[in-house]
Design an enzyme around this catalytic site. Structure first.
Site, PDB file in Angstrom:
ATOM      1  N   GLU A 176       0.703  -1.242   0.106  1.00  0.00           N
ATOM      2  CA  GLU A 176      -0.059  -0.108   0.049  1.00  0.00           C
ATOM      3  C   GLU A 176       0.999   1.347   0.064  1.00  0.00           C
ATOM      4  OE1 GLU A 176      -2.481  -0.126   3.338  1.00  0.00           O
ATOM      5  OE2 GLU A 176      -3.880  -1.978   2.307  1.00  0.00           O
ATOM      6  N   GLU A 284      -4.845 -11.436  -1.265  1.00  0.00           N
ATOM      7  CA  GLU A 284      -5.860 -11.436  -0.005  1.00  0.00           C
ATOM      8  C   GLU A 284      -7.187 -11.470  -0.297  1.00  0.00           C
ATOM      9  OE1 GLU A 284      -4.937  -7.935   2.456  1.00  0.00           O
ATOM     10  OE2 GLU A 284      -2.725  -7.834   1.985  1.00  0.00           O
TER      11      GLU A 284
END
Ligand code: GLA
Length: 379
Positions: A176, A284
Site C-alpha cells: 500500500e 488477500e
C-alpha cells in the site's frame, strides 16, 4: 456432496439486508474428507494460499488447511509492529511457528509484509531524542533523518529476509505505498514524508541482497483494478524497473464483493502488469456478500451465497485464463468462521470464503471446483 447450512429467512428493505440470526462457528465440526482439494483442482495453474493466525494451526481449521491449501501467509504476525516492535527487538516465535508449519506440511510460505504504513512499529519514525522525523522542517536534519530511516529499512529487511530466505520464496516487500492522489502517485505516509520514494527502492534492493536470486519480491496494494489506482501503481513499478530495482511481481489484495469490481477490470489489471514481464499474485482474496457499507445481517441468505458461488466461478474462470501470469491465489482466511470482515467496515456477519463457519463447502467452493453443482440462481 456439499452440505449447505440451513439459513434463516431474510428480506432486503431499501438496500438494507435484514435477516434472522443463526448460531456462530461450531468448534469440533469435521471437514468433508471426500471433496476435491482446491490445491489439486488448481495444480498446474497456481498455488492456493490462506492467511492464518498461529492459533489456527490446530483443530478443524488445520484439517481444512492441510486438505485444501498449499500456501500459508501470516494474517498479522509478520507485520512490522508484530515482528520488530523496537529497534533492538525482534519477536520471532509466532512467525517461526507458521514457517515451521508450512515446512512440515510441504506448503509454500508467503511473507506479509516487510514495509507497511499500518500496524507499523512507530520507532522507525523517531529520531535519537524521540521526535517525529516526519514533522521535521530543518533541511539538514531532514537529510540526516532520511539517511537514518533508510539504514533502518536496510537492517529490518536484511535481518528478516536473512532469517527466512531458505523457507520463504514470495515476499510482500512493500504494501500500500501507492495513492493516485498523492505526490507522483505515492502515498504520503511517514515513510514517504521522511525518505520520499527511496524507501521503496531501498527495501527491494535490501531484500534481493539478503535473499539472493531465488526470492520473489512483490509490491502489493488494494483496488488495483480501479483504473486510477492501477495506473498509479503501474507508473511506480515501471519507474522501478527502469532503474533496475529488483521487482518480480505485483500482489493484488483483491478484497472484493459479490458485485464489485467487474472481472474484466480485475483481468485488465493483471494483463497490464504481466505486459511488463511481471508475475501477479492474488494476495488477500475475500468476496464479501455485502455490496455496500450499510448492509448487515447475522446470517447470510442462501440466495446470496448462491450469487457468491457464481461470482467465484466467474473470477476463477478468469484466473485460469490468466494462469500463465498468476503464480498464486491466497485467500485472506481459511473459512467463514474467522475473517476481518466480521468487524470491518462495521461489525456484521460476513461469509467471504469457500467454506462456511462449520467448515463445509459453500456454493463459492462449487463455483470454483465444479460449477455444474451450483444451485440455480434466484430470479
Ligand atoms: C490490508 C492488509 C492486510 C490486512 C487487511 C485487512 O489488506 O494488507 O494485512 O490487514 O488489510 O485485515
Amino acid at each position: 456432496m456439499a452440505r449447505f447450512r440451513s439459513l434463516a429467512p431474510s428480506i432486503i428493505v431499501a438496500g438494507l439486508l435484514l435477516c434472522a440470526s443463526t448460531g456462530a462457528a461450531a468448534q469440533g465440526s469435521r471437514i468433508q474428507a471426500d471433496l476435491p482439494a482446491l490445491k489439486d483442482v488448481f495444480a498446474g495453474a497456481f498455488s492456493i494460499g490462506a492467511a492464518v493466525e498461529p492459533f489456527q494451526l490446530s483443530g478443524t481449521t488445520a484439517d481444512l488447511l492441510a486438505k485444501h491449501y498449499n500456501c500459508l501467509v501470516a494474517e498479522n504476525v509478520m507485520k512490522p509492529a508484530a515482528i520488530h516492535p523496537a529497534e533492538d527487538r525482534y519477536i520471532w516465535f509466532k512467525a517461526d511457528k507458521l514457517v515451521q508449519y508450512a515446512v512440515d506440511h510441504g506448503m509454500e510460505m508467503r511473507f506479509h509484509t516487510l514495509i507497511w504504513h499500518t500496524q507499523n512499529a512507530e520507532w522507525f519514525f523517531r529520531d535519537a531524542v524521540g521526535s517525529d522525523m516526519a514533522a521535521e522542517t530543518d533541511p539538514a536534519k531532514r537529510a540526516a533523518n532520511k539517511a537514518l530511516l533508510l539504514k533502518r529499512v536496510e537492517s529490518h529487511v536484511a535481518t528478516i529476509v536473512g532469517r527466512y530466505k531458505d523457507r520463504v520464496v514470495s515476499w510482500d516487500v512493500v504494501n500500500e505505498v501507492m495513492d493516485p492522489n498523492g505526490p507522483g502517485g505515492y502515498r504520503e505516509s511517514s515513510w514517504y514524508k521522511i525518505a520520499g520514494p527511496d524507501y521503496i527502492e531501498t527495501a527491494f534492493r535490501a531484500a534481493r541482497a539478503a535473499g539472493g536470486p531465488g526470492v520473489k519480491l512483490y509490491i502489493t496494494d488494494y483496488g488495483t483494478d480501479e483504473p486510477a489506482r492501477r495506473d498509479a501503481l503501474y507508473g511506480i513499478v515501471k519507474d522501478m524497473l527502469a532503474k533496475g530495482v529488483p521487482v518480480d511481481g505485483v500482489g493484488h489484495q483483491s478484497h472484493i464483493n459479490v458485485r464489485y469490481p467487474t472481472v474484466q477490470a480485475i483481468g485488465d489489471s493483471i494483463r497490464l502488469f504481466a505486459s511488463l514481464g511481471l508475475d501477479n499474485q492474488i494476495t488477500e482474496l475475500d468476496v464479501s456478500v455485502y455490496a455496500s457499507d450499510g448492509e448487515s445481517c447475522t446470517s447470510v441468505p442462501p440466495e446470496l451465497l448462491v450469487e457468491q458461488g457464481y461470482r467465484y466461478r466467474e473470477l476463477f474462470e478468469e484466473f485460469l485464463r490468466l494462469k500463465d501470469c498468476i503464480s498464486n491465489v491466497t485467500f485472506w482466511g481459511v473459512a467463514d468462521d474467522h475473517s476481518w470482515l466480521h468487524n470491518r467496515p462495521i461489525p456484521r456477519r460476513d461469509a467471504p470464503f469457500a467454506f462456511d463457519d462449520q467448515f463445509q463447502a459453500k456454493p463459492a467452493y462449487w463455483g470454483m471446483v465444479d460449477p455444474a453443482k451450483l444451485p440455480a440462481r434466484a430470479k
